[in-house]
Write a protein that holds these residues in place. Structure first.
Motif, mmCIF file in Angstrom:
data_model
loop_
_atom_site.group_PDB
_atom_site.id
_atom_site.type_symbol
_atom_site.label_atom_id
_atom_site.label_comp_id
_atom_site.label_asym_id
_atom_site.label_seq_id
_atom_site.Cartn_x
_atom_site.Cartn_y
_atom_site.Cartn_z
ATOM 1 N N SER A 1 0.599 -1.096 -0.538
ATOM 2 C CA SER A 1 -0.398 0.085 0.255
ATOM 3 C C SER A 1 0.844 0.989 0.070
ATOM 4 O O SER A 1 2.220 1.064 0.199
ATOM 5 N N LEU B 1 -3.506 4.161 -1.125
ATOM 6 C CA LEU B 1 -3.581 3.564 -2.283
ATOM 7 C C LEU B 1 -3.850 2.006 -1.425
ATOM 8 O O LEU B 1 -2.056 1.960 -1.096
ATOM 9 N N ALA B 2 -4.380 1.215 -1.629
ATOM 10 C CA ALA B 2 -4.829 -0.428 -0.996
ATOM 11 C C ALA B 2 -3.185 -1.189 -1.703
ATOM 12 O O ALA B 2 -2.663 -2.222 -1.268
ATOM 13 N N LYS C 1 -1.743 -4.125 -4.075
ATOM 14 C CA LYS C 1 -1.947 -5.217 -2.941
ATOM 15 C C LYS C 1 -2.707 -6.311 -2.570
ATOM 16 O O LYS C 1 -3.266 -7.221 -2.684
ATOM 17 N N LYS D 1 -5.925 -4.416 -2.274
ATOM 18 C CA LYS D 1 -6.581 -4.449 -2.889
ATOM 19 C C LYS D 1 -7.575 -6.243 -2.259
ATOM 20 O O LYS D 1 -8.955 -6.406 -2.346
ATOM 21 N N LYS D 2 -6.690 -6.741 -3.287
ATOM 22 C CA LYS D 2 -6.840 -8.449 -3.469
ATOM 23 C C LYS D 2 -7.713 -9.085 -1.874
ATOM 24 O O LYS D 2 -8.820 -9.599 -1.738
ATOM 25 N N GLU D 3 -7.206 -8.371 -0.576
ATOM 26 C CA GLU D 3 -7.413 -9.280 0.282
ATOM 27 C C GLU D 3 -9.039 -8.040 1.093
ATOM 28 O O GLU D 3 -9.557 -7.610 2.374
ATOM 29 N N GLY D 4 -9.036 -7.018 -0.331
ATOM 30 C CA GLY D 4 -10.527 -6.135 0.509
ATOM 31 C C GLY D 4 -10.307 -5.178 0.847
ATOM 32 O O GLY D 4 -11.231 -4.388 1.217
ATOM 33 N N MET D 5 -9.401 -4.937 1.117
ATOM 34 C CA MET D 5 -8.262 -3.183 1.479
ATOM 35 C C MET D 5 -8.509 -2.359 0.270
ATOM 36 O O MET D 5 -9.473 -2.866 -1.293
ATOM 37 N N LYS D 6 -9.546 -0.870 0.400
ATOM 38 C CA LYS D 6 -9.855 -0.346 -0.546
ATOM 39 C C LYS D 6 -9.146 0.967 -0.314
ATOM 40 O O LYS D 6 -8.840 1.184 0.427
ATOM 41 N N ASP D 7 -9.084 2.340 -1.292
ATOM 42 C CA ASP D 7 -7.906 2.830 -1.618
ATOM 43 C C ASP D 7 -8.797 3.730 -1.206
ATOM 44 O O ASP D 7 -10.412 4.019 -0.771
ATOM 45 N N ASP D 8 -8.897 5.520 0.278
ATOM 46 C CA ASP D 8 -9.323 5.996 0.544
ATOM 47 C C ASP D 8 -8.306 7.417 1.092
ATOM 48 O O ASP D 8 -7.426 7.428 0.716
#
Length: 168
Positions: free
Chosen positions: A105, A141-142, A144, A146-153
């Motif tokens: 991230s 910025l999440a 990689k 993102k594959k685990e459910g994290m989102k950009d914020d």
């Protein structure tokens, strides 16, 4: 991949360093309570360590004052720069933080405004004590993750700090 990394680096630098705009006006006021415990992160001799020689640095130019605050405990830290002109207007500010965790991230910051209080005019004094609040926008910025459910914020934050010179 190299082009993406270079583009990301350029965006981070442009957003992290707010230049040539009025981000605030330093106020000269009486400061008597520096040593009390409060919600302001201290940058002084008491908090220096083997990793950090100077947590507070004041650089004087003819028409510009630069205030640097830095901390690093080996796991995480932050770096702050405030630049003031001769009218004590904050025309440039930089804030970054870092961690030893590399999870793919990225986080970067855009400074919206700064509230700075000083005990004396730094152009005329060596023993400047200050308190500040930096109001900033954090871009996460999440990557990689993102594959685990994290989102950009995007989040609005306030960082509070204080500084004083070491006694010589």
């Amino acid at each position: 991949m190299k082009q993406y990394t270079l583009l990301l680096l350029i965006v981070i630098i442009n957003l992290s360093c707010s230049k040539n705009q009025n981000l605030g006006q330093a106020a000269i006021t009486e400061i008597n309570s520096y040593n009390q415990k409060d919600s302001y992160f201290p940058h002084d001799c008491k908090t220096e360590s083997e990793l950090v020689d100077k947590m507070f640095e004041l650089k004087k130019g003819e028409d510009i004052i630069t205030i640097n605050n830095y901390t690093d405990n080996g796991l995480n830290g932050h770096y702050i720069t405030l630049k003031l002109n001769s009218k004590l207007e904050i025309f440039e500010a930089y804030y970054s933080e870092f961690t030893d965790v590399d999870d793919g991230s990225k986080t970067f910051f855009e400074i919206d405004s700064v509230d700075l209080k000083l005990n004396s005019n730094p152009f005329n004094s060596e023993k400047v004590i200050g308190y500040y609040s930096i109001y900033l926008t954090q871009y996460y910025l999440a990557g990689k993750l993102k594959k685990e459910g994290m989102k950009d914020d995007i989040t609005k934050l306030e960082f509070r700090g204080k500084f004083k010179p070491c006694k010589n």
